[in-house]
Scaffold this motif. Structure first.
Motif, short mmCIF file in Angstrom:
data_model
loop_
_atom_site.label_atom_id
_atom_site.label_comp_id
_atom_site.label_asym_id
_atom_site.label_seq_id
_atom_site.Cartn_x
_atom_site.Cartn_y
_atom_site.Cartn_z
N ALA A 1 47.93 62.85 39.47
CA ALA A 1 48.08 64.24 39.94
C ALA A 1 49.42 64.92 39.14
CB ALA A 1 48.53 64.29 41.48
N CYS A 2 50.52 64.31 38.56
CA CYS A 2 51.49 65.00 38.21
C CYS A 2 51.26 65.48 36.80
CB CYS A 2 52.87 63.98 38.01
SG CYS A 2 53.22 63.60 39.96
N ASP A 3 51.84 66.40 36.44
CA ASP A 3 51.96 66.99 34.78
C ASP A 3 52.95 66.23 34.29
OD1 ASP A 3 49.86 69.02 35.21
OD2 ASP A 3 51.43 69.84 36.70
N ARG A 4 54.32 66.00 34.69
CA ARG A 4 55.21 65.37 34.14
C ARG A 4 55.85 64.37 35.04
NH1 ARG A 4 59.43 67.49 32.24
NH2 ARG A 4 59.49 69.41 33.31
N PHE A 5 56.94 63.55 34.59
CA PHE A 5 57.59 62.65 35.30
C PHE A 5 59.08 62.59 34.93
CE2 PHE A 5 53.39 61.17 35.01
CZ PHE A 5 52.83 61.07 36.49
N VAL A 6 60.06 62.50 36.07
CA VAL A 6 61.50 62.25 35.74
C VAL A 6 61.67 61.06 36.37
CG1 VAL A 6 63.86 63.05 36.04
CG2 VAL A 6 62.08 64.58 35.71
N LEU A 7 61.99 59.79 35.79
CA LEU A 7 62.42 58.46 36.24
C LEU A 7 63.84 58.40 36.35
CD1 LEU A 7 60.52 55.23 35.28
CD2 LEU A 7 62.86 55.29 35.79
N LEU A 8 64.25 58.31 37.49
CA LEU A 8 65.80 58.08 37.79
C LEU A 8 66.03 56.43 37.97
CD1 LEU A 8 66.90 60.79 40.24
CD2 LEU A 8 67.05 60.87 37.83
N HIS A 9 67.01 56.03 37.48
CA HIS A 9 67.61 54.78 37.77
C HIS A 9 68.95 54.65 37.61
CE1 HIS A 9 67.30 50.43 37.92
NE2 HIS A 9 67.91 50.08 36.76
N SER A 10 69.65 54.13 38.70
CA SER A 10 71.08 53.95 38.70
C SER A 10 71.75 55.59 38.67
CB SER A 10 71.70 53.12 38.06
OG SER A 10 71.10 51.76 38.23
N GLY A 11 71.21 56.59 39.13
CA GLY A 11 71.74 57.87 39.14
C GLY A 11 71.77 58.54 37.80
N GLU A 12 70.82 58.03 36.90
CA GLU A 12 70.81 58.38 35.43
C GLU A 12 69.29 58.75 35.21
OE1 GLU A 12 72.52 55.50 33.02
OE2 GLU A 12 74.62 56.64 33.14
N VAL A 13 68.83 59.82 34.39
CA VAL A 13 67.62 60.03 34.07
C VAL A 13 67.05 58.86 32.83
CG1 VAL A 13 65.88 61.51 32.75
CG2 VAL A 13 67.44 62.21 34.32
N GLN A 14 66.35 57.72 33.33
CA GLN A 14 65.85 56.78 32.25
C GLN A 14 65.06 57.36 31.22
OE1 GLN A 14 67.06 53.76 33.15
NE2 GLN A 14 65.52 52.29 32.09
N THR A 15 64.05 58.26 31.68
CA THR A 15 63.11 58.96 30.87
C THR A 15 62.40 59.94 31.40
OG1 THR A 15 61.26 58.44 29.25
CG2 THR A 15 61.19 57.56 31.52
N GLN A 16 61.90 60.87 30.82
CA GLN A 16 61.07 62.07 31.44
C GLN A 16 59.80 62.26 30.40
OE1 GLN A 16 63.10 65.83 31.69
NE2 GLN A 16 64.86 64.71 31.11
N GLY B 1 68.74 57.97 43.23
CA GLY B 1 69.34 59.04 43.50
C GLY B 1 68.20 60.30 43.65
N LYS B 2 67.12 59.77 44.02
CA LYS B 2 66.09 60.90 44.26
C LYS B 2 66.28 61.71 45.45
CE LYS B 2 62.44 57.96 44.99
NZ LYS B 2 63.59 56.70 44.96
N SER B 3 66.62 61.33 46.51
CA SER B 3 67.16 61.94 47.83
C SER B 3 68.45 62.89 47.51
CB SER B 3 67.31 61.06 48.95
OG SER B 3 66.11 60.54 49.26
N THR B 4 69.37 62.33 46.65
CA THR B 4 70.80 62.79 46.43
C THR B 4 70.25 64.13 45.64
OG1 THR B 4 71.88 60.69 46.36
CG2 THR B 4 72.89 62.41 45.53
N GLY C 1 77.08 63.65 44.64
CA GLY C 1 76.98 62.55 45.54
C GLY C 1 77.71 62.73 46.70
N TYR C 2 77.88 61.94 47.61
CA TYR C 2 78.32 61.92 48.91
C TYR C 2 79.81 61.79 49.25
CZ TYR C 2 73.24 61.63 49.72
OH TYR C 2 72.01 61.98 49.90
N SER C 3 80.51 61.23 48.01
CA SER C 3 82.06 61.26 48.27
C SER C 3 82.79 61.21 46.82
CB SER C 3 82.16 59.71 48.52
OG SER C 3 81.75 58.81 47.51
N GLN C 4 83.66 60.70 46.50
CA GLN C 4 84.43 60.95 45.20
C GLN C 4 83.75 60.21 44.05
OE1 GLN C 4 86.68 63.46 44.76
NE2 GLN C 4 86.29 63.73 46.77
#
Length: 245
Positions: A199-214, A40-43, A11-14
């Motif tokens: 279009a996508c072959d697979r997905f990674v769904l982020l939620h609150s900085g965690e991978v919710q599902t993929q 957390g996508k851009s991070t 992330g951007y801080s501690q």
């Protein structure tokens, strides 16, 4: 594999934004990185391209890491940001020349490819134009041309559809399909889920900085049969958002 992210905390801080996320992008596949604003996508993208340093975990691209060999690592990446970043004092032609020099491309082959791309995005008569002359959509097309001019092994595309007209979206998806066939991996962050679903072959769904599902759309739909029939329905269900909100 093209990209392997393992137990990334950062992330951007501690206080970490990303909390132990892991996923991969294989050669020849398009992975959709989806999530609400602040998920957390851009991070994640900023860690992959080297703007942020992981607190924990690792990011590896075809056996290279940023820490061990920055030049070899970065040479494999082509990045298209959500907001176009162009040099106001350089013409379109000079942007292309700078890209060729930065990636060490053969001038003859690179210009042949550049003219093909310029024609596709209807920029072939604008080589002498400066960024001030371009609309936002045209600036985005310049970024696309510069990225797909390279021989990158990993294309990272952040929210590509928001500033593009329908024809340009079609052309971009065709280019993605082309580089996939050549063995490149593509990681695309987007909120345009109906297009991503197709279009996508697979997905990674982020939620609150965690991978919710993929997984593939079929795998995710099978894992959450009550969430809905479309990617948009599943996305809303897994992020706890109702249609009335």
């Amino acid at each position: 594999m093209a990209l392997a992210i393992k137990h990334l905390v950062g992330g951007y801080s501690q206080i970490p934004v990303l909390k132990d996320i892991s996923f991969e992008v294989q050669p020849g596949e398009l992975v959709g990185l989806i999530g609400l604003n602040g998920a957390g996508k851009s991070t994640t993208i900023n860690h992959i391209i080297g703007l942020l340093t992981p607190m924990k975990g690792s990011i590896e691209l075809n056996g290279q890491t940023l820490a061990a060999n920055p030049q070899a690592y970065k040479a494999q990446i082509a990045y298209i940001p959500e907001t176009p970043i162009l040099y106001e004092e350089l013409t379109l032609k000079e942007h292309l020349e700078m890209t060729m020099l930065a990636y060490g491309l053969d001038q003859t082959q690179a210009w042949k490819r550049a003219h093909e791309l310029l024609k596709i995005f209807r920029l072939d008569n604008k080589l002498s134009w400066f960024p001030a002359n371009f609309s936002k959509g045209m600036k985005q097309k310049v970024m696309i041309v510069c990225a797909f001019l390279t021989n990158a092994k990993l294309f990272i595309i952040d929210e590509p559809f928001l500033g593009l007209d329908p024809l340009a979206v079609h052309d971009l998806l065709a280019l993605i399909k082309e580089v996939k066939a050549q063995g490149a991996g593509v990681l695309m962050s987007t909120h345009v889920l109906d297009t991503a679903e197709k279009a996508c072959d697979r997905f990674v769904l982020l939620h609150s900085g965690e991978v919710q599902t993929q997984g593939t759309f079929a795998e995710i739909r099978a894992a959450y049969p009550d969430a809905g029939a479309s990617l948009n329905d599943i996305y809303l269900a897994l992020t706890g958002v109702t249609r009335d909100e």
